[in-house]
Design a protein around this motif. Structure first.
Motif, PDB file in Angstrom:
ATOM      1  N   TRP A 112      73.714  76.758  66.447  1.00 16.90           N
ATOM      2  CA  TRP A 112      73.913  75.410  65.910  1.00 16.90           C
ATOM      3  C   TRP A 112      73.922  74.369  67.027  1.00 16.90           C
ATOM      4  N   HIS A 113      73.145  73.317  66.812  1.00 21.11           N
ATOM      5  CA  HIS A 113      73.043  72.255  67.827  1.00 21.11           C
ATOM      6  C   HIS A 113      72.492  70.993  67.191  1.00 21.11           C
ATOM      7  N   THR A 114      72.451  69.949  67.987  1.00 19.76           N
ATOM      8  CA  THR A 114      71.825  68.709  67.566  1.00 19.76           C
ATOM      9  C   THR A 114      70.932  68.278  68.722  1.00 19.76           C
ATOM     10  N   ASP A 115      69.708  67.799  68.425  1.00 19.76           N
ATOM     11  CA  ASP A 115      68.707  67.615  69.480  1.00 19.76           C
ATOM     12  C   ASP A 115      69.109  66.539  70.485  1.00 19.76           C
ATOM     13  N   SER A 116      68.855  66.869  71.759  1.00 17.21           N
ATOM     14  CA  SER A 116      69.026  65.909  72.864  1.00 17.21           C
ATOM     15  C   SER A 116      70.437  65.344  72.990  1.00 17.21           C
ATOM     16  N   VAL A 262      74.070  69.149  62.305  1.00 20.17           N
ATOM     17  CA  VAL A 262      73.608  70.130  63.292  1.00 20.17           C
ATOM     18  C   VAL A 262      72.622  71.037  62.563  1.00 20.17           C
ATOM     19  N   HIS A 263      71.794  71.743  63.328  1.00 15.75           N
ATOM     20  CA  HIS A 263      70.827  72.638  62.697  1.00 15.75           C
ATOM     21  C   HIS A 263      70.653  73.906  63.525  1.00 15.75           C
ATOM     22  N   ALA A 264      70.111  74.930  62.878  1.00 14.97           N
ATOM     23  CA  ALA A 264      69.833  76.214  63.523  1.00 14.97           C
ATOM     24  C   ALA A 264      68.745  76.893  62.710  1.00 14.97           C
ATOM     25  N   HIS A 277      55.418  70.944  65.238  1.00 14.90           N
ATOM     26  CA  HIS A 277      55.415  69.839  66.197  1.00 14.90           C
ATOM     27  C   HIS A 277      56.529  68.864  65.849  1.00 14.90           C
ATOM     28  N   ARG A 278      57.279  68.466  66.874  1.00 16.46           N
ATOM     29  CA  ARG A 278      58.440  67.599  66.641  1.00 16.46           C
ATOM     30  C   ARG A 278      58.333  66.308  67.433  1.00 16.46           C
ATOM     31  N   THR A 279      58.733  65.229  66.791  1.00 18.56           N
ATOM     32  CA  THR A 279      59.051  64.014  67.552  1.00 18.56           C
ATOM     33  C   THR A 279      60.556  63.835  67.483  1.00 18.56           C
TER      34      THR A 279
HETATM   35 FE   FE2 Z   1      66.723  71.548  67.433  1.00 21.67          FE
END
Ligand code: FE2
Length: 290
Positions: A112-116, A262-264, A277-279
């Motif tokens: 589990w995390h959140t980007d940047s 948060v996501h995983a 692909h992510r922005t």
């Molecule tokens: Fe992520």
């Protein structure tokens, strides 16, 4: 353009139809998407066959796309520098093995995390385009951290209220055994401290702000106690009643708020290709304590 919003889970997640991301958007449509985003936290846009350039243009309606600071592992696209590759296929189409450095680092996204969140002004949100999707796993799960904060038992609440946690990008390599960032990459992204309870700049709501992959320290706590607290908070958060699990269809685009979720991702067969692909929308302000 008339858009329709259909809730996918009571806690968060809604499907948006009536949008073609390849076409210019009216300001009223952008506002309608923004309102739905703030309400549902995760938006699903099915069947969006966007090019990377169109993906970036759509992202700019909501903020400036981030340029990933780390280049040594080739997770940033060589073609469109705003694109981050959440893929086990490289830009020549080659399937990579889980032992390759970029894949080791990406495996951290199963936690589990959140980007940047390791940035002084962490990301607002991310948009992920599923180009080649997995059927053996690769489900992206999201948690509503407003609800988690509201429901925190007192014993946990007391430990996070008014406290800061450290977010360190280089923790990834220690966690999953990927190559450490180069000295230049390390210098570009030194560890930062953020409040563990934050106030959302748009909704004004408070949420729990933690990361299993970047939090390596908590103010006034020993390292092992700090790690255990993050684990305990994560365990509390990861309850089905707070969670939307997204099963991908080709050319879904997901847009999530990094400030209150948060996501995983779940594991999948490494022989199966997964190309996404992510922005990532850069943050405009430091994290405000809740
Ligand atoms: Fe992520």
């Amino acid at each position: 353009m008339t858009i329709t919003i259909k809730q996918r889970h009571p806690a968060l997640g809604a499907e948006v139809s009536g949008i073609d991301m390849r076409l210019p958007l009216e300001p009223a449509t952008v506002q309608a998407v923004m309102d739905a985003w703030m309400k549902h936290l995760v938006l699903v846009f099915p069947n969006q066959r966007v090019s990377d350039a169109e993906h970036v243009v759509f992202t700019r309606h909501f903020g400036e796309p981030e340029i990933f600071h780390q280049t040594s592992l080739h997770l940033r696209s060589d073609r469109v520098r705003e694109i981050f590759l959440v893929s086990n296929v490289d830009e020549t189409g080659r399937l990579m093995t889980p032992a390759e450095p970029s894949q080791k680092q990406l495996s951290s996204s199963r936690q589990w995390h959140t980007d940047s969140s390791y940035r002084p002004m962490p990301s607002v949100g991310s948009l992920l385009h599923g180009i080649e999707i997995s059927r053996t796993g690769g489900i992206t799960q999201f948690i509503n951290m407003y609800m988690v904060y509201d429901d925190l038992p007192d014993s946990l609440r007391r430990q996070v209220e008014g406290r800061k946690a450290r977010h360190d990008f280089s923790m990834l390599s220690r966690l999953v055994g990927s190559p450490p960032p180069t000295p230049a990459e390390q210098a570009a992204m030194p560890p930062v401290w953020h409040p563990m309870v934050r106030r959302h700049p748009v909704t004004g709501r408070k949420s729990l702000y933690i990361s299993s992959i970047y939090n390596d320290a908590i103010e006034g706590m020993e390292e092992t106690v700090a790690r255990r607290l993050v684990e305990e908070l994560t365990e509390f958060a990861a309850q089905p009643k707070y969670m939307y699990r997204h099963v991908w269809e080709p050319h879904d685009v997901l847009m999530w708020d990094n400030r209150c979720t948060v996501h995983a991702v779940t594991p999948h067969d490494p022989m199966e290709r997964r190309g996404m692909h992510r922005t990532t929308i850069v943050g405009r302000e430091p994290v405000t304590a809740g």
